[in-house]
Enzyme design. Structure first.
Site, PDB file in Angstrom:
ATOM      1  N   CYS A  59      -6.731  50.919 -29.603  1.00  0.00           N
ATOM      2  CA  CYS A  59      -8.381  50.046 -29.466  1.00  0.00           C
ATOM      3  C   CYS A  59      -8.555  51.834 -30.479  1.00  0.00           C
ATOM      4  CB  CYS A  59      -7.868  50.693 -27.977  1.00  0.00           C
ATOM      5  SG  CYS A  59      -6.951  49.408 -27.193  1.00  0.00           S
ATOM      6  N   ARG A  84     -10.845  48.001 -36.122  1.00  0.00           N
ATOM      7  CA  ARG A  84      -9.830  48.227 -36.009  1.00  0.00           C
ATOM      8  C   ARG A  84      -9.097  46.365 -34.651  1.00  0.00           C
ATOM      9  NH1 ARG A  84      -6.413  51.615 -36.733  1.00  0.00           N
ATOM     10  NH2 ARG A  84      -7.256  53.352 -37.912  1.00  0.00           N
ATOM     11  N   TRP A 132      -8.456  47.051 -27.152  1.00  0.00           N
ATOM     12  CA  TRP A 132      -7.895  45.282 -27.726  1.00  0.00           C
ATOM     13  C   TRP A 132      -6.875  45.444 -26.530  1.00  0.00           C
ATOM     14  CZ3 TRP A 132      -3.688  43.175 -28.723  1.00  0.00           C
ATOM     15  CH2 TRP A 132      -3.239  41.782 -29.255  1.00  0.00           C
ATOM     16  N   ASN A 156      -6.133  55.206 -25.360  1.00  0.00           N
ATOM     17  CA  ASN A 156      -5.008  54.133 -26.193  1.00  0.00           C
ATOM     18  C   ASN A 156      -3.755  54.086 -25.647  1.00  0.00           C
ATOM     19  OD1 ASN A 156      -7.642  53.543 -27.161  1.00  0.00           O
ATOM     20  ND2 ASN A 156      -6.941  54.698 -29.261  1.00  0.00           N
ATOM     21  N   GLY A 157      -2.734  52.969 -26.042  1.00  0.00           N
ATOM     22  CA  GLY A 157      -1.187  53.034 -26.150  1.00  0.00           C
ATOM     23  C   GLY A 157      -1.435  52.223 -24.750  1.00  0.00           C
ATOM     24  N   GLU A 539       4.467  38.366 -49.176  1.00  0.00           N
ATOM     25  CA  GLU A 539       3.043  38.565 -49.176  1.00  0.00           C
ATOM     26  C   GLU A 539       2.055  37.942 -49.409  1.00  0.00           C
ATOM     27  OE1 GLU A 539       2.554  41.509 -47.410  1.00  0.00           O
ATOM     28  OE2 GLU A 539       0.220  41.991 -48.344  1.00  0.00           O
ATOM     29  N   LYS A 543      -0.303  37.005 -46.333  1.00  0.00           N
ATOM     30  CA  LYS A 543      -1.996  37.461 -46.613  1.00  0.00           C
ATOM     31  C   LYS A 543      -2.762  35.877 -46.394  1.00  0.00           C
ATOM     32  CE  LYS A 543      -2.251  40.636 -46.845  1.00  0.00           C
ATOM     33  NZ  LYS A 543      -2.145  41.829 -46.548  1.00  0.00           N
ATOM     34  N   GLU A 546      -2.331  35.184 -42.548  1.00  0.00           N
ATOM     35  CA  GLU A 546      -2.995  36.511 -41.527  1.00  0.00           C
ATOM     36  C   GLU A 546      -4.876  35.813 -41.592  1.00  0.00           C
ATOM     37  OE1 GLU A 546      -2.527  40.317 -42.515  1.00  0.00           O
ATOM     38  OE2 GLU A 546      -2.605  39.959 -44.075  1.00  0.00           O
ATOM     39  N   HIS A 562      17.292  23.039 -49.240  1.00  0.00           N
ATOM     40  CA  HIS A 562      18.323  23.510 -48.212  1.00  0.00           C
ATOM     41  C   HIS A 562      17.972  22.952 -47.001  1.00  0.00           C
ATOM     42  CE1 HIS A 562      20.945  24.521 -51.113  1.00  0.00           C
ATOM     43  NE2 HIS A 562      20.785  25.269 -51.366  1.00  0.00           N
ATOM     44  N   LYS A 661      -5.787  46.652 -37.021  1.00  0.00           N
ATOM     45  CA  LYS A 661      -5.579  46.892 -37.654  1.00  0.00           C
ATOM     46  C   LYS A 661      -4.275  48.478 -37.931  1.00  0.00           C
ATOM     47  CE  LYS A 661      -5.224  48.873 -42.432  1.00  0.00           C
ATOM     48  NZ  LYS A 661      -5.933  47.955 -43.329  1.00  0.00           N
TER      49      LYS A 661
END
Ligand code: F6R
Length: 666
Positions: A59, A84, A132, A156-157, A539, A543, A546, A562, A661
């Site tokens: 947040c 964020r 968030w 936050n947290g 990666e 990308k 997401e 396989h 973020k």
């Protein structure tokens, strides 16, 4: 047989039609494959993919007290923090009579509308928050700030033991209106404040009961004009402006107001008043902050003419690589003495454990490849959230490298603390300066990529790979495995070659867009590669999924047959990356396998590969100036492909759904 057509600029393209992949078979498999597992083999990390991204949570907090009106500053700061990710927003502002709160589910514009005809506008002391949702869904009630008794706060947290505290408070008659851990924290601080009547001991006493992570900005009804702040495990930064004092969870929120900042130490309590600021630590008398001046300009946190932050950051990569690599070059050779790391340090390293999350893990895998190939150092890569449970085996000469763009990722931080508790030397590769991971590691190397605003990392990842490459060259050189001349060439390949190769690929945007057009209507895409290309595929796949929400998987090219090859149907896009010519023939066989099952095959390979085959429908060639330059060109290519696919699908690219973020909870 594919119908390849030659195009100018050494690019060959494209069979134009697309087709939807049938969904049914795949859904079940994907849910099974929702973990990214890295298996340790004799020093080499191997990966099985179907990676689902960890939820990011962070947040945003901003606070101001001073001579100016607070609410425009709070809304400005909150809009800088928007990137964020958040689902509700709120502000608490003090006027002569009381502290008022306005909060709502939704965007900052909704908050601004509510603020426009409110007296809060005239307040000179306020705190604001973007939330968030974690404990309790997104709603007006769960939005911060929360008020209990005399206490109004934002947080936050996560307070992990909030249920037991809530039970105790409920039994003593406290009523709660939200489902949040934050309201419980407010109630507990209020209880301590009622008992102790003094904010500093009350906050300290209350926080000693909390487990988990927090950054609080707190106001008290009878102390208008004052804001108190404390943090543990979540960032909080103080700042001094011409017209008062600020606090924020992220330095970018302070950039519009002042470059003067101070990072609040964990467990210290800050008291901000309009004309003074003090910090109270456990051990010392109250002191004033030691201000630093950030070199980040407000413009660095703006789009600078690009449509999206992500696009801007992709284009910043050539310069970002230079910024991260050049401070570590002396006389053409790798040299980290500016980071306090001297030649002897590298010589003592016998094995390396790389620990990170998400894209940073992928950077670690690519870096591990260089470390083993160039420096012959056995390297294992770990997902940070798993590191403590493996458990990792360290010997004399083990170095743990933590990688984090934000420097605040909770799992990476926990892994760092685990390594330190076991007396294993730690080195952090971090972008955001003076963040917790950078401060706590024994050694740190900053990537100097500048602020990364888009949720999906690009220049952060790219500079992490470039720093790891430089470390590999430094170790190889220090150990005497490579001559001065070879080391200089390798350094030049990254410092000169990689930026040029990226710029070249970025100038071919129209061709990358054509590839994105082949993907964007599909629901499932596969990336395949061998060696380092497998790590780039990881990666590339992350990308794509997401930001475009297209399901995608990365596979070691030889592993498809396989099991996973059963998912290939008519027109399933399969993108192969080959930056290592020696692996071309093997990957080419795998392309034939998928082609014969109907796949639409796209090959990204070096322009010096003579690929006269019939297994590809389209080929994108990348510069072949050096191995490492090709790797970076491929990285830029897949970033743009993901970006364009997301654009074609009208996705909110800079703020993908469900993501924020940085992740400051485990
Ligand atoms: C994906 C992405 C994430 C981060 C991960 C680690 O685009 O950005 O996977 O790489 O959350 O974050 P940091 O590097 O800040 O520790």
């Amino acid at each position: 047989m594919g119908n390849r057509k030659t195009m100018p600029a050494a690019f060959i393209k494209i069979k134009g039609h697309q087709c939807h992949l049938k969904k049914a078979i795949l859904g079940m498999v994907f849910s099974l494959c929702s973990k990214y597992k890295i298996r340790k083999g004799n020093g080499r990390a191997e990966s099985h993919f179907c990676s689902a991204i960890t939820v990011y949570i962070m947040c945003g907090i901003i606070g101001y007290t001073g001579n100016s009106c607070a609410s425009p500053k709070i809304t400005k700061g909150l809009s800088v923090l928007e990137y964020r990710g958040y689902d509700s927003v709120g502000i608490a502002a003090a006027n002569e009579n009381e502290i008022s709160i306005i909060k709502c589910k939704g965007r900052i514009t909704s908050l601004e509308e509510k603020l426009s005809d409110s007296l809060l506008q005239e307040s000179h002391t306020a705190i604001g928050h973007t939330r968030w949702a974690t404990h309790g869904g997104p709603s007006d009630t769960n939005a911060h700030p929360h008020r209990v008794g005399d206490v109004v706060l934002v947080h936050n947290g996560i307070i992990e033991n909030y249920m037991e505290i809530k039970k105790e408070l409920t039994e003593s008659g406290v009523k709660f209106s939200s489902e949040t851990d934050t309201e419980v924290a407010a109630a507990w601080i209020n209880r301590c404040y009622c008992n102790l009547k003094d904010p500093i001991p009350a906050i300290r006493e209350a926080c000693s009961r909390f487990t988990g992570s927090y950054a609080f900005a707190i106001m008290f009804e009878n102390l208008k004009g004052e804001i108190y702040a404390i943090r543990r495990g979540s960032p909080l930064i103080l700042a001094e402006g011409k017209d008062g004092y600020y606090l924020a969870s992220d330095i970018t929120a302070l950039l519009p107001f002042t470059p003067k900042y101070h990072i609040l130490d964990e467990n210290s309590i800050a008291c901000l008043k309009s004309n003074e600021i003090k910090i109270f630590s456990d051990s010392k008398d109250a002191c004033i902050p030691e201000w630093k001046i950030t070199s980040i300009t407000p413009e660095a946190a703006q789009k600078g003419g690009f449509s999206h932050f992500m696009l801007k950051e992709i284009h910043e990569q050539p310069e970002a690589i230079l910024k991260s690599v050049s401070p570590r070059i002396i006389n053409g050779l790798p040299d980290f003495s500016g980071d306090g790391i001297h030649g002897d340090f590298w010589k003592k390293i016998k094995n390396i454990q790389i620990v990170a999350c998400g894209s940073a893990t992928h950077a670690g895998l690519a870096g591990g490849y260089f470390l083993e190939k160039l420096a012959k150092i056995p390297t294992s890569s770990y997902i940070a959230s798993e590191y403590r449970y493996t458990p990792p085996i360290a010997t004399d000469g083990t170095l743990v490298i933590l990688i984090s763009q934000s420097g605040e990722t909770a799992d990476t931080l926990a892994a760092l603390r685990y390594a330190k508790a076991h007396n294993i030397p730690t080195l952090a590769i971090v972008n955001a300066v003076e963040t917790t991971i950078a401060r706590e590691a024994d050694y740190k190397i900053y990537t100097y990529a500048g602020p990364e605003i888009a949720v999906a990392t690009t220049k952060g990842y790219c500079t992490q790979v470039s720093v790891l490459y430089m470390i590999a060259v430094a170790i190889a050189h220090q150990k005497g495995d490579i001559s001065d001349q070879t080391a200089k060439e390798l350094v030049e390949n990254i410092s000169q070659g990689a930026p040029k190769a990226i710029s070249h690929i970025l100038s071919q945007r129209n061709i990358l867009t054509e590839i994105a057009k082949k993907l964007y209507r599909h629901e499932h895409v596969f990336y395949i590669g061998r060696g380092i290309d497998f790590h780039i595929c990881a990666e590339a796949s992350l990308k794509l999924k997401e930001i475009s929400y297209i399901h995608s998987e990365a596979y070691a090219a030889g592993e498809l047959k396989h099991g996973t090859i059963s998912l290939i149907e008519n027109d399933t896009p399969v993108i192969a990356i080959v930056t290592e010519n020696r692996l071309y023939e093997k990957t080419e066989s795998n392309l034939r396998e998928v082609k014969s099952r109907g796949a639409d095959v796209i090959l990204i390979c070096r322009d010096d590969i003579s690929s006269d085959n019939h297994s590809t429908d389209s080929v994108l060639t990348i510069p072949s100036t050096s191995d490492v330059a090709s790797v970076f060109a491929a990285i830029a290519a897949v970033q743009i492909i993901a970006f364009d696919a997301a654009l074609l699908r009208n996705c909110d690219i800079d703020r993908p759904r469900n993501l924020a973020k940085s992740v400051t909870v485990e």
